[in-house]
Enzyme design. Structure first.
Site, PDB file in Angstrom:
ATOM      1  N   MET A 140     -11.149  -6.784   5.687  1.00 45.88           N
ATOM      2  CA  MET A 140     -10.302  -5.903   6.508  1.00 45.88           C
ATOM      3  C   MET A 140      -9.933  -6.605   7.818  1.00 45.88           C
ATOM      4  O   MET A 140     -10.806  -7.151   8.507  1.00 45.88           O
ATOM      5  CB  MET A 140     -11.034  -4.604   6.845  1.00 45.88           C
ATOM      6  N   SER A 160       2.763  -0.548   6.159  1.00 49.00           N
ATOM      7  CA  SER A 160       3.938  -0.193   6.967  1.00 49.00           C
ATOM      8  C   SER A 160       5.009  -1.281   6.952  1.00 49.00           C
ATOM      9  O   SER A 160       6.209  -0.972   7.020  1.00 49.00           O
ATOM     10  CB  SER A 160       3.511   0.120   8.403  1.00 49.00           C
ATOM     11  N   HIS A 219      -1.343  -1.349  -4.159  1.00 46.47           N
ATOM     12  CA  HIS A 219      -2.606  -1.027  -3.477  1.00 46.47           C
ATOM     13  C   HIS A 219      -2.653   0.483  -3.188  1.00 46.47           C
ATOM     14  O   HIS A 219      -1.698   1.054  -2.650  1.00 46.47           O
ATOM     15  CB  HIS A 219      -2.646  -1.829  -2.175  1.00 46.47           C
ATOM     16  N   HIS A 233      -8.542   0.937  -3.459  1.00 45.17           N
ATOM     17  CA  HIS A 233      -9.423   0.639  -2.321  1.00 45.17           C
ATOM     18  C   HIS A 233     -10.125   1.931  -1.918  1.00 45.17           C
ATOM     19  O   HIS A 233      -9.508   2.821  -1.327  1.00 45.17           O
ATOM     20  CB  HIS A 233      -8.533   0.079  -1.194  1.00 45.17           C
ATOM     21  N   MET A 249      -9.144   7.734   0.874  1.00 46.55           N
ATOM     22  CA  MET A 249      -9.974   8.050   2.053  1.00 46.55           C
ATOM     23  C   MET A 249     -10.495   9.475   1.960  1.00 46.55           C
ATOM     24  O   MET A 249      -9.777  10.376   1.512  1.00 46.55           O
ATOM     25  CB  MET A 249      -9.124   7.900   3.325  1.00 46.55           C
ATOM     26  N   MET A 253     -12.225   3.971   0.311  1.00 52.38           N
ATOM     27  CA  MET A 253     -12.806   4.093   1.658  1.00 52.38           C
ATOM     28  C   MET A 253     -13.488   5.451   1.722  1.00 52.38           C
ATOM     29  O   MET A 253     -13.039   6.375   2.416  1.00 52.38           O
ATOM     30  CB  MET A 253     -11.700   3.962   2.720  1.00 52.38           C
ATOM     31  N   ASP A 283      -4.834   3.398  -1.274  1.00 56.23           N
ATOM     32  CA  ASP A 283      -5.858   3.637  -0.256  1.00 56.23           C
ATOM     33  C   ASP A 283      -6.443   5.038  -0.393  1.00 56.23           C
ATOM     34  O   ASP A 283      -5.767   6.034  -0.124  1.00 56.23           O
ATOM     35  CB  ASP A 283      -5.243   3.469   1.137  1.00 56.23           C
ATOM     36  N   SER A 308       0.844  -1.193   0.000  1.00 57.52           N
ATOM     37  CA  SER A 308       0.000   0.000   0.000  1.00 57.52           C
ATOM     38  C   SER A 308       0.879   1.242   0.000  1.00 57.52           C
ATOM     39  O   SER A 308       1.679   1.453   0.924  1.00 57.52           O
ATOM     40  CB  SER A 308      -0.885   0.013   1.246  1.00 57.52           C
ATOM     41  N   ASP A 343      -6.426  -7.189   4.260  1.00 55.19           N
ATOM     42  CA  ASP A 343      -5.822  -5.859   4.361  1.00 55.19           C
ATOM     43  C   ASP A 343      -5.831  -5.372   5.807  1.00 55.19           C
ATOM     44  O   ASP A 343      -6.895  -5.279   6.423  1.00 55.19           O
ATOM     45  CB  ASP A 343      -6.628  -4.892   3.477  1.00 55.19           C
ATOM     46  N   GLY A 344      -4.632  -5.056   6.311  1.00 54.36           N
ATOM     47  CA  GLY A 344      -4.516  -4.434   7.625  1.00 54.36           C
ATOM     48  C   GLY A 344      -3.648  -5.229   8.577  1.00 54.36           C
ATOM     49  O   GLY A 344      -3.962  -6.378   8.907  1.00 54.36           O
TER      50      GLY A 344
END
Ligand code: DX5
Ligand code: ZN
Length: 231
Positions: free
Chosen positions: A146, A204, A39, A75, A43, A77, A41, A14, A181-182
């Site tokens: 998730m 991360s 990926h 993705h 938001m 969100m 993200d 990500s 994911d996560g």
């Protein structure tokens, strides 16, 4: 577009955790390590508390990703995600996944993603029951489970979601990919692999490392081991 990527083991770093000052270089590093799914993200500060990136960033990196045989896994969100499908498709998104929790008319949004020429995915938050996607298994190319509450990278993996992911694999046809994911890193990827999922997002654990290429290689190695065991 390489359709095999949906149903084979793939690490999906990500870029949310990447150094945006040298984003293209960061993408190059992981792709040189064998990554083929990037990926993204997105938001909006409404569906989740954080605000991140939009179609313009997808556009910046799309050539680098596509030229190396990769795909962009976007993705969303955001609230009302259907409204932005065409903008992300035009920017270069290959896969678009939307949260079931954000879609009043989920079936229609999924059809809109496919009509835009992208692979359609549906995402569930940790507390959302699997039955939410039971009636759309024929309308998706992948599902995303998730293992953190969405909004930020670097959160702790929620292991209580694992049984749901296992049941998702049983519910979904073999042609549908299953993504997690996560909180995925070298310590949690084995438990995630045990569920039968094949796509693993890592933020991360890859870009938080001083050597993202090497960090990606470690997790790709874990997948290769599973492949060998299955053969
Ligand atoms: C969370 C995002 C994730 C996140 C992953 O809201 O959807 O993709 O960036 O980051 P890590 O791997 O650090 O949990
Ligand atoms: Zn994500």
């Amino acid at each position: 577009m390489n359709d095999d990527l949906l149903t084979t083991y793939q690490l999906a770093p990500s870029i949310l955790s990447a150094d945006f000052g040298r984003l293209e270089d960061q993408v190059r590093l992981v792709m040189e390590a064998g990554v083929r799914v990037i990926h993204v993200d997105v938001m909006d500060g409404h569906f989740v508390p954080n605000i991140t990136i939009g179609p313009v960033v997808v556009k910046w990196i799309r050539d680098r990703v596509h030229e190396s045989g990769g795909v962009l896994d976007v993705h969303l969100m955001i609230e009302n995600p259907g409204r932005y499908v065409e903008a992300f498709a035009a920017a270069g998104a290959d896969w678009i996944n939307v949260h079931a929790e954000a879609c009043t008319h989920l079936n229609a949004v999924l059809a809109r993603i496919r009509a835009a020429g992208c692979k359609a995915g549906v995402t569930l938050n940790p507390a959302t029951p699997l039955a939410t996607i039971q009636e759309v298994t024929g309308d998706i190319d992948f599902a995303l489970m998730m293992t953190v509450n969405p909004g930020f990278s670097g959160q702790e993996f929620i292991a209580s979601v694992l049984p749901k992911i296992r049941r998702a694999r049983m519910l979904l046809p073999d042609t549908v990919g299953l993504e997690v994911d996560g909180g995925i890193g070298p310590e949690t990827i084995e438990a995630a692999l045990d569920t039968g999922a094949n796509l693993f997002v890592a933020g991360s654990a890859v870009f938080g490392s001083a050597a993202p290429g090497a960090a990606a290689s470690v997790m790709i190695g874990a997948m290769e081991n599973r492949k060998e065991l299955a053969d």
